[in-house]
Design a protein around this motif. Structure first.
Motif, PDB file in Angstrom:
ATOM      1  N   GLY A 141       0.788  -1.220   0.000  1.00 19.48           N
ATOM      2  CA  GLY A 141       0.000   0.000   0.000  1.00 19.48           C
ATOM      3  C   GLY A 141       0.820   1.270   0.000  1.00 19.48           C
ATOM      4  N   ARG A 142       2.126   1.166  -0.016  1.00 17.62           N
ATOM      5  CA  ARG A 142       2.962   2.367  -0.033  1.00 17.62           C
ATOM      6  C   ARG A 142       2.912   3.065  -1.388  1.00 17.62           C
ATOM      7  NH1 ARG A 142       8.769   0.827   2.211  1.00 17.62           N
ATOM      8  NH2 ARG A 142       8.933   3.100   2.462  1.00 17.62           N
ATOM      9  N   VAL A 143       2.670   2.291  -2.419  1.00 17.99           N
ATOM     10  CA  VAL A 143       2.473   2.839  -3.767  1.00 17.99           C
ATOM     11  C   VAL A 143       1.076   2.443  -4.228  1.00 17.99           C
ATOM     12  CG1 VAL A 143       3.163   2.600  -6.192  1.00 17.99           C
ATOM     13  CG2 VAL A 143       4.907   2.913  -4.425  1.00 17.99           C
ATOM     14  N   PHE A 144       0.348   3.393  -4.799  1.00 14.22           N
ATOM     15  CA  PHE A 144      -1.033   3.148  -5.222  1.00 14.22           C
ATOM     16  C   PHE A 144      -1.119   3.005  -6.733  1.00 14.22           C
ATOM     17  CE2 PHE A 144      -4.996   4.770  -6.975  1.00 14.22           C
ATOM     18  CZ  PHE A 144      -5.905   3.923  -6.359  1.00 14.22           C
ATOM     19  N   THR A 145      -1.961   2.057  -7.170  1.00 16.62           N
ATOM     20  CA  THR A 145      -2.394   1.957  -8.555  1.00 16.62           C
ATOM     21  C   THR A 145      -3.769   1.311  -8.549  1.00 16.62           C
ATOM     22  OG1 THR A 145      -1.764   1.282 -10.800  1.00 16.62           O
ATOM     23  CG2 THR A 145      -1.378  -0.326  -9.037  1.00 16.62           C
ATOM     24  N   ASP A 146      -4.514   1.471  -9.602  1.00 14.46           N
ATOM     25  CA  ASP A 146      -5.869   0.924  -9.669  1.00 14.46           C
ATOM     26  C   ASP A 146      -5.801  -0.577  -9.926  1.00 14.46           C
ATOM     27  OD1 ASP A 146      -8.525   0.351 -10.001  1.00 14.46           O
ATOM     28  OD2 ASP A 146      -8.750   1.455 -11.882  1.00 14.46           O
ATOM     29  N   LEU A 147      -6.055  -1.368  -8.898  1.00 11.52           N
ATOM     30  CA  LEU A 147      -6.005  -2.822  -9.033  1.00 11.52           C
ATOM     31  C   LEU A 147      -7.361  -3.423  -9.347  1.00 11.52           C
ATOM     32  CD1 LEU A 147      -3.639  -3.747  -6.047  1.00 11.52           C
ATOM     33  CD2 LEU A 147      -3.042  -3.568  -8.472  1.00 11.52           C
ATOM     34  N   ILE A 148      -8.405  -2.622  -9.279  1.00 12.36           N
ATOM     35  CA  ILE A 148      -9.747  -3.129  -9.539  1.00 12.36           C
ATOM     36  C   ILE A 148     -10.176  -2.836 -10.981  1.00 12.36           C
ATOM     37  CG2 ILE A 148     -12.206  -2.905  -8.952  1.00 12.36           C
ATOM     38  CD1 ILE A 148     -11.378  -2.351  -6.083  1.00 12.36           C
ATOM     39  N   GLY A 149      -9.932  -1.640 -11.438  1.00 19.59           N
ATOM     40  CA  GLY A 149     -10.459  -1.213 -12.732  1.00 19.59           C
ATOM     41  C   GLY A 149      -9.632  -1.606 -13.929  1.00 19.59           C
ATOM     42  N   SER A 150      -8.356  -1.954 -13.720  1.00 23.40           N
ATOM     43  CA  SER A 150      -7.514  -2.272 -14.875  1.00 23.40           C
ATOM     44  C   SER A 150      -6.454  -3.302 -14.508  1.00 23.40           C
ATOM     45  CB  SER A 150      -6.833  -1.004 -15.413  1.00 23.40           C
ATOM     46  OG  SER A 150      -6.057  -0.385 -14.409  1.00 23.40           O
ATOM     47  N   ARG A 151      -6.019  -4.022 -15.518  1.00 18.95           N
ATOM     48  CA  ARG A 151      -4.982  -5.032 -15.310  1.00 18.95           C
ATOM     49  C   ARG A 151      -3.628  -4.351 -15.078  1.00 18.95           C
ATOM     50  NH1 ARG A 151      -5.577 -10.191 -16.203  1.00 18.95           N
ATOM     51  NH2 ARG A 151      -7.436  -9.798 -17.480  1.00 18.95           N
ATOM     52  N   LEU A 152      -2.836  -4.913 -14.179  1.00 19.79           N
ATOM     53  CA  LEU A 152      -1.528  -4.364 -13.875  1.00 19.79           C
ATOM     54  C   LEU A 152      -0.558  -4.679 -15.005  1.00 19.79           C
ATOM     55  CD1 LEU A 152       0.096  -2.875 -11.674  1.00 19.79           C
ATOM     56  CD2 LEU A 152       0.669  -5.104 -10.705  1.00 19.79           C
ATOM     57  N   THR A 153      -0.108  -3.624 -15.705  1.00 23.67           N
ATOM     58  CA  THR A 153       0.816  -3.776 -16.829  1.00 23.67           C
ATOM     59  C   THR A 153       1.858  -2.674 -16.752  1.00 23.67           C
ATOM     60  OG1 THR A 153      -0.378  -2.308 -18.350  1.00 23.67           O
ATOM     61  CG2 THR A 153      -1.101  -4.621 -18.253  1.00 23.67           C
ATOM     62  N   MET A 154       2.748  -2.650 -17.729  1.00 24.27           N
ATOM     63  CA  MET A 154       3.764  -1.596 -17.770  1.00 24.27           C
ATOM     64  C   MET A 154       3.145  -0.224 -18.014  1.00 24.27           C
ATOM     65  SD  MET A 154       6.534  -3.141 -17.080  1.00 24.27           S
ATOM     66  CE  MET A 154       7.838  -2.006 -17.520  1.00 24.27           C
ATOM     67  N   ASP A 155       1.886  -0.198 -18.475  1.00 23.55           N
ATOM     68  CA  ASP A 155       1.203   1.075 -18.701  1.00 23.55           C
ATOM     69  C   ASP A 155       0.445   1.566 -17.470  1.00 23.55           C
ATOM     70  OD1 ASP A 155       1.986   1.357 -21.398  1.00 23.55           O
ATOM     71  OD2 ASP A 155       0.411  -0.037 -22.030  1.00 23.55           O
ATOM     72  N   SER A 156       0.419   0.771 -16.410  1.00 23.45           N
ATOM     73  CA  SER A 156      -0.314   1.168 -15.201  1.00 23.45           C
ATOM     74  C   SER A 156       0.280   2.434 -14.609  1.00 23.45           C
ATOM     75  CB  SER A 156      -0.267   0.044 -14.163  1.00 23.45           C
ATOM     76  OG  SER A 156      -0.928  -1.108 -14.634  1.00 23.45           O
ATOM     77  N   ILE A 157      -0.598   3.303 -14.106  1.00 29.36           N
ATOM     78  CA  ILE A 157      -0.180   4.582 -13.526  1.00 29.36           C
ATOM     79  C   ILE A 157      -0.019   4.427 -12.022  1.00 29.36           C
ATOM     80  CG2 ILE A 157      -0.823   6.992 -13.164  1.00 29.36           C
ATOM     81  CD1 ILE A 157      -2.360   6.826 -15.810  1.00 29.36           C
ATOM     82  N   LEU A 158       1.116   4.878 -11.520  1.00 32.47           N
ATOM     83  CA  LEU A 158       1.443   4.766 -10.098  1.00 32.47           C
ATOM     84  C   LEU A 158       1.448   6.138  -9.439  1.00 32.47           C
ATOM     85  CD1 LEU A 158       4.625   2.499 -10.461  1.00 32.47           C
ATOM     86  CD2 LEU A 158       2.264   1.716 -10.135  1.00 32.47           C
ATOM     87  N   SER A 159       1.164   6.138  -8.150  1.00 32.63           N
ATOM     88  CA  SER A 159       1.321   7.354  -7.352  1.00 32.63           C
ATOM     89  C   SER A 159       1.684   6.949  -5.937  1.00 32.63           C
ATOM     90  CB  SER A 159       0.039   8.194  -7.359  1.00 32.63           C
ATOM     91  OG  SER A 159      -1.044   7.463  -6.805  1.00 32.63           O
ATOM     92  N   ILE A 160       2.342   7.862  -5.236  1.00 32.67           N
ATOM     93  CA  ILE A 160       2.662   7.613  -3.827  1.00 32.67           C
ATOM     94  C   ILE A 160       1.454   7.995  -2.998  1.00 32.67           C
ATOM     95  CG2 ILE A 160       4.134   8.264  -1.884  1.00 32.67           C
ATOM     96  CD1 ILE A 160       6.391   8.761  -3.800  1.00 32.67           C
ATOM     97  N   ARG A 161       1.094   7.153  -2.058  1.00 29.20           N
ATOM     98  CA  ARG A 161      -0.037   7.459  -1.193  1.00 29.20           C
ATOM     99  C   ARG A 161       0.211   8.775  -0.432  1.00 29.20           C
ATOM    100  NH1 ARG A 161      -3.747   3.379  -0.275  1.00 29.20           N
ATOM    101  NH2 ARG A 161      -4.324   4.427   1.659  1.00 29.20           N
ATOM    102  N   ASN A 162      -0.843   9.482  -0.149  1.00 29.41           N
ATOM    103  CA  ASN A 162      -0.729  10.795   0.486  1.00 29.41           C
ATOM    104  C   ASN A 162      -0.057  10.748   1.838  1.00 29.41           C
ATOM    105  OD1 ASN A 162      -1.991  12.075  -1.647  1.00 29.41           O
ATOM    106  ND2 ASN A 162      -4.039  11.772  -0.799  1.00 29.41           N
ATOM    107  N   ASP A 163      -0.138   9.575   2.524  1.00 27.20           N
ATOM    108  CA  ASP A 163       0.439   9.484   3.871  1.00 27.20           C
ATOM    109  C   ASP A 163       1.897   9.077   3.855  1.00 27.20           C
ATOM    110  OD1 ASP A 163      -0.019   6.954   2.980  1.00 27.20           O
ATOM    111  OD2 ASP A 163      -0.997   6.225   4.797  1.00 27.20           O
TER     112      ASP A 163
END
Length: 217
Positions: free
Chosen positions: A191-213
């Motif tokens: 959970g330290r890095v966030f990406t959408d694991l429900i709406g899309s398949r995890l691939t090299m095109d997946s968008i990452l962000s650091i959680r606000n906390d």
């Protein structure tokens, strides 16, 4: 952790049995269906869950004038101190008369204990692509995290609002791709890095962000 009150027997016919290692506070969690297996996988990922116990409660219920025993599937202890007694059920079997009698016994027991009784189906356990993505992330579970690499990844990510995996790996060129992916998967799973694991398949095109906390210096 509470011990099971019913022995899980080997598979027969169409029944599915599995043993899931390293589940929260337990070395092994036994499951009796594919849906139960997926529920345990989801509970292991859920950071609110502190411990998982399986079939640790024995209840009696009445159905058609006879007394029967009922063993709810799981007891979850949450980090906030709450307990959830959980029955895992396919939607098509959820609302049978006999199951409703079981739920009534479960609810009465939870009221006495100060717990919450839940019936969960595939709708809650298998939302979108979450289960497929968790299986992919769990490939990194057998490998150890390399702290210096995870902190390096987080430091690079802190320079961007969000970034695709393929761009991040290019910017982390000091790390070999295999070590990069192992440590990135661990960051996502924790959970330290966030990406959408429900709406899309995890691939090299997946968008990452650091959680606000997350605080990265």
């Amino acid at each position: 952790m509470r011990k099971p009150v019913r022995k899980i027997r080997p598979s027969r016919g169409m029944h599915y049995r599995s043993k899931i290692p390293r589940s929260k506070s337990l070395k092994i969690v036994h499951t009796e269906s594919l849906l139960e297996r997926d529920f345990v996988r989801l509970s292991n990922y859920d950071h609110a869950v502190k411990s998982i116990s399986f079939q640790c409660v024995s209840l009696k219920y009445n159905y058609k004038g006879k007394s029967h025993k009922y063993f709810p599937d799981f007891l979850l202890q949450l980090h906030n101190g709450r307990y959830l007694l959980v029955e895992v059920k396919l939607k098509k079997y959820k609302d049978t008369d006999e199951n409703k009698a079981k739920y009534k016994a479960g609810e009465a027991h939870c009221k006495k204990e100060g717990w919450t009784f839940l019936v969960v189906t595939e709708d809650e356990i298998r939302p979108g692509l979450l289960q497929q993505n968790l299986k992919l992330l769990l490939r990194a579970k057998v490998h150890k995290e390399t702290p210096i690499i995870t902190e390096y990844i987080l430091a690079v990510m802190s320079q961007y609002h969000d970034i695709q995996i393929k761009d991040l790996i290019a910017k982390c060129s000091l790390v070999t791709p295999s070590l990069f992916m192992i440590n990135l998967y661990k960051l996502i799973y924790s959970g330290r890095v966030f990406t959408d694991l429900i709406g899309s398949r995890l691939t090299m095109d997946s968008i990452l962000s650091i959680r606000n906390d997350q605080n990265v210096s």
